[in-house]
Write a protein that holds these residues in place. Structure first.
Motif, PDB file in Angstrom:
ATOM      1  N   THR A 165       0.836  -1.208   0.000  1.00 30.01           N
ATOM      2  CA  THR A 165       0.000   0.000   0.000  1.00 30.01           C
ATOM      3  C   THR A 165       0.870   1.257   0.000  1.00 30.01           C
ATOM      4  O   THR A 165       0.579   2.227  -0.713  1.00 30.01           O
ATOM      5  CB  THR A 165      -0.944   0.008   1.223  1.00 30.01           C
ATOM      6  N   CYS A 168      -6.097   1.422  -1.978  1.00 33.05           N
ATOM      7  CA  CYS A 168      -6.009   0.196  -1.178  1.00 33.05           C
ATOM      8  C   CYS A 168      -5.392  -0.952  -1.957  1.00 33.05           C
ATOM      9  O   CYS A 168      -5.361  -0.930  -3.186  1.00 33.05           O
ATOM     10  CB  CYS A 168      -7.411  -0.189  -0.685  1.00 33.05           C
ATOM     11  N   THR A 169      -4.898  -1.930  -1.197  1.00 34.25           N
ATOM     12  CA  THR A 169      -4.366  -3.144  -1.822  1.00 34.25           C
ATOM     13  C   THR A 169      -4.946  -4.352  -1.094  1.00 34.25           C
ATOM     14  O   THR A 169      -5.314  -4.272   0.081  1.00 34.25           O
ATOM     15  CB  THR A 169      -2.821  -3.211  -1.742  1.00 34.25           C
ATOM     16  N   SER A 170      -5.029  -5.465  -1.828  1.00 35.23           N
ATOM     17  CA  SER A 170      -5.498  -6.719  -1.230  1.00 35.23           C
ATOM     18  C   SER A 170      -4.915  -7.849  -2.079  1.00 35.23           C
ATOM     19  O   SER A 170      -3.995  -7.608  -2.871  1.00 35.23           O
ATOM     20  CB  SER A 170      -7.040  -6.765  -1.228  1.00 35.23           C
ATOM     21  N   VAL A 187     -11.895  -5.496  -4.771  1.00 29.79           N
ATOM     22  CA  VAL A 187     -11.720  -5.143  -3.363  1.00 29.79           C
ATOM     23  C   VAL A 187     -12.999  -5.463  -2.586  1.00 29.79           C
ATOM     24  O   VAL A 187     -14.099  -5.365  -3.135  1.00 29.79           O
ATOM     25  CB  VAL A 187     -11.308  -3.661  -3.219  1.00 29.79           C
ATOM     26  N   VAL A 220     -11.935   5.058  -6.068  1.00 32.22           N
ATOM     27  CA  VAL A 220     -11.066   4.053  -5.435  1.00 32.22           C
ATOM     28  C   VAL A 220      -9.949   3.658  -6.391  1.00 32.22           C
ATOM     29  O   VAL A 220     -10.191   3.407  -7.577  1.00 32.22           O
ATOM     30  CB  VAL A 220     -11.869   2.759  -5.126  1.00 32.22           C
ATOM     31  N   HIS A 239      -7.435   0.586  -6.478  1.00 32.18           N
ATOM     32  CA  HIS A 239      -7.152  -0.688  -5.797  1.00 32.18           C
ATOM     33  C   HIS A 239      -6.150  -1.484  -6.623  1.00 32.18           C
ATOM     34  O   HIS A 239      -6.246  -1.527  -7.851  1.00 32.18           O
ATOM     35  CB  HIS A 239      -8.454  -1.490  -5.636  1.00 32.18           C
ATOM     36  N   ASN A 262      -4.397  -5.383  -6.880  1.00 32.12           N
ATOM     37  CA  ASN A 262      -4.273  -6.767  -6.429  1.00 32.12           C
ATOM     38  C   ASN A 262      -2.780  -7.037  -6.234  1.00 32.12           C
ATOM     39  O   ASN A 262      -2.009  -6.995  -7.196  1.00 32.12           O
ATOM     40  CB  ASN A 262      -4.866  -7.712  -7.481  1.00 32.12           C
TER      41      ASN A 262
END
Ligand SMILES: Cc1cc2nc3c(=O)[nH]c(=O)nc-3n(C[C@H](O)[C@H](O)[C@H](O)COP(=O)(O)O)c2cc1C
Length: 176
Positions: A17, A114-116, A121, A143, A145, A147
Motif C-alpha cells: 500500500t 487500497c491493496t489486497s 476489493v 477508489v 485498488h 491486487n
C-alpha cells in the motif's frame, strides 16, 4: 491553489500500500503522511488524549480540499492506524470547541487507495468509507485498488495510477 493530503495506514511503510500510495503521490507531487509515525491513540470518550498528534494532523486535513485515505485490506476492513484515525474524527463531532472546525470536512473530496490479494476489493471495506464520507457530508471521489497477491509491481498498475491521479486533479479543480 487546491491542496491534497494523503494519509497512509499500513503495518509496513514500504509495503504494497505504501508503494502504491508513493507512486500516486509522486504523480500528484504531494507528500504522504504515515499515520504509524504519529502518536494518535484510540478514541477516548473522556477525550483525555487531546494532546497527542491527532488535532495538529486534523488541522492539516481541514486545510486540504481533497483527502486520500490509503490502507491495505486487513480482514475486510481498514488497518488499525487508519481505523484509529477514522474513529478520532468523532472528536470533531463531540468536543464543543472542535465542532465548528469539524464542519469544514463537508464538501471535501475523499479518495480511497487500497491493496489486497484479490482482483475485486472487499465491498465491506469500500462501504465503510462510502458511508463514512456520506455521514460527514464529503464527496466520494473514487477508489484505486491494486491486487498484490504477487506483491506490488509498479509497472502492472501504471495506467490506473495515471488515470486516478488525473481524476483527483480534475475533481479537485472542478470543486473550486
Ligand atoms: C492481517 C492481514 C489481514 C489480511 N486480510 C485480507 C483480506 O481480508 N482480504 C484480502 O484480500 N487480503 C487480505 N490481506 C492481504 C493484504 O491486503 C495484502 O497483502 C496487502 O497488499 C498488504 O498491504 P501492506 O503491504 O501495505 O500491508 C491481509 C493481510 C494481513 C497481513
Amino acid at each position: 491553489m487546491r491542496t491534497i493530503i494523503a494519509l497512509l495506514g499500513s503495518s509496513r511503510r514500504n509495503g504494497n500500500t505504501g508503494r502504491l500510495m508513493d507512486s500516486l503521490a509522486s504523480e500528484l507531487g504531494i507528500e504522504v503522511v504515515d499515520l504509524s509515525e504519529k502518536k494518535i491513540s484510540a478514541f477516548d470518550y473522556e477525550h483525555k488524549n487531546r494532546a497527542d498528534d491527532f488535532e495538529p494532523l486534523m488541522e492539516q486535513v481541514l486545510r486540504s480540499d481533497a483527502i486520500i485515505f490509503a490502507s491495505p485490506v486487513y480482514w475486510y476492513a481498514v488497518s488499525a492506524p487508519m481505523k484509529i484515525f477514522l474513529d478520532r474524527i468523532s472528536d470533531y463531532l463531540d468536543i464543543p470547541d472542535l465542532l465548528e472546525e469539524g464542519r469544514r470536512l463537508k464538501g471535501k473530496h475523499g479518495y480511497v487507495v487500497c491493496t489486497s490479494v484479490y482482483d475485486e476489493v472487499s465491498s465491506a471495506f469500500i462501504s465503510a468509507f462510502r458511508e463514512t464520507f456520506e455521514y460527514l457530508g464529503m464527496e466520494f471521489g473514487g477508489v484505486l485498488h491494486a491486487n498484490c497477491a504477487n506483491g506490488f509491481v509498479t509497472s502492472d498498475h501504471e495506467k490506473e495510477i495515471g488515470a486516478f491521479s488525473k481524476l483527483i486533479r480534475e475533481l479537485s479543480v472542478e470543486g473550486t
